[in-house]
Design an enzyme around this catalytic site. Structure first.
Site: not given
Ligand code: ACO
Length: 322
Positions: A115, A249, A279
């Site tokens: 990520c 994020h 996500n």
């Protein structure tokens, strides 16, 4: 001596058409819309179509960034794709994108930082531009997380979505990317990983799906992102109040809110996409940045803090004067 800096000249974003709601997930696993919204902030996420790949999604986002920048694709010196879901083991997804964009003479490679991939890619691009090794660099985060998700695991399947975000950078003599800060600590493999059963020798009885001890990841993420805020501001001699926007994020609204509190920022200064995207791993920061630049929430001259945390663990930040 003239100082070289990397400046954002274009952004793009792509989300697949299919929307998967919390209600739909609740029909597959023991969860509910209210639990997911309260604990994560996510309501819906996008799911890539059967024909879509990381490179096909990257192409759409990249073309938007190129168009916004008003350049020809052939002017790009370097393409970096951050992805955990490459089309093929090789060639790299970046090479596949280079071919899709019809560019003959540039360097293309993938990076893998889960990520945090978008921040790692920005950091690498920044070094190439500062050193004079490249002028125009295209960065893309493109992920089909839905194909790595165990749709019977309620601890992970509620979180992830698919999408691609792109940023085009050019060299300039004015401030642009002020600093980037990237870190990794490989000691946390067991808390968050995705096996690769076809290749791995030791875990070849495991399925290739995301495995996460969510609560433990959560705690490390909050602490780590708090620390990176301090590191970034100190490196630039800036105060919390100097930051106009946080582009985080998009993993969990509670993690994002903790970072905003650390910055003494109101949530109005935080770019949020997670409610309807979930996500999207290395795409999430770039998708959020694209949205806030295109709707002109973020204005020229403002200071933006980008940050991310992911498997590895990896984490990083970028401070940018837009
Ligand atoms: N629906 C209902 N109950 C659930 C669900 C669900 N979807 N998921 C877990 N639960 C239950 C658990 O079983 C547990 O039940 P128990 O108390 O009876 O054992 C209870 O809820 C609490 O579980 P926790 O895991 O403590 O829940 P938490 O509040 O931590 O939320 C979540 C879980 C949303 C996964 C959170 O921990 C999180 O967001 N973690 C961080 C994820 C992240 O940032 N990952 C890094 C990036 S990803 C990458 O790099 C690929």
């Amino acid at each position: 001596m003239t100082i070289r800096c990397a400046k954002i000249i274009g952004t793009g974003g792509y989300l697949p058409e299919t929307v998967r709601t919390n209600e739909e997930i609740s029909q597959r696993v023991d969860t509910s819309d209210s639990w997911i919204v309260e604990r994560t902030g996510i309501k819906t996420r996008r799911i890539a179509g059967a024909e879509e790949t990381a490179s096909s999604m990257a192409e759409i986002a990249a073309k938007q960034a190129i168009e916004m920048a008003g350049i020809e694709a052939g002017e790009i010196d370097l393409i970096i794709i951050a992805t955990g879901t490459p089309d093929r083991v090789y060639p790299s997804t970046a090479c596949l994108l280079q071919q899709r964009l019809g560019i003959q003479n540039c360097v293309s490679f993938d990076i893998q930082a889960a990520c945090s991939g978008s921040i790692f890619a920005l950091s690498i691009a920044d070094q190439y531009i500062k050193s004079g090794a490249a002028d125009k660099v295209l960065i893309v985060g493109s992920e089909i997380c839905s194909r790595l998700v165990d749709w019977t695991d309620r601890g992970t399947c509620i979180l992830f979505g698919d999408g691609a975000g792109a940023v085009l950078l050019d060299s300039t003599n004015e401030p642009g990317i002020l600093s980037t800060h990237i870190h990794s600590d490989g000691a946390f493999e067991d808390l968050l990983y995705c096996p690769n059963p076809q290749v791995s020798a030791k875990n070849n009885d495991e399925r290739g799906v995301i495995k996460m001890k969510g609560n433990e990841v959560f705690k490390v993420a909050v602490n780590t992102l708090g620390r990176i805020v301090d590191e970034t501001l100190a490196a630039n001699g800036l105060d919390k109040s100097d930051v106009d926007w946080l582009v985080p994020h998009q993993a969990n609204i509670r993690i994002i809110a903790a970072t905003a509190r650390k910055l003494k920022m109101s949530m109005d200064q935080v770019v949020l996409t997670l409610e309807n995207q979930g996500n999207t791993s290395s795409a999430s920061v770039l998708l959020a940045l694209n949205e806030a630049l295109r709707d002109q929430r973020i204005k020229r001259g403002q200071i933006i803090l980008l940050e991310a945390f992911g498997a590895g663990f990896t984490w990083g930040s970028a401070l940018i004067k837009y």
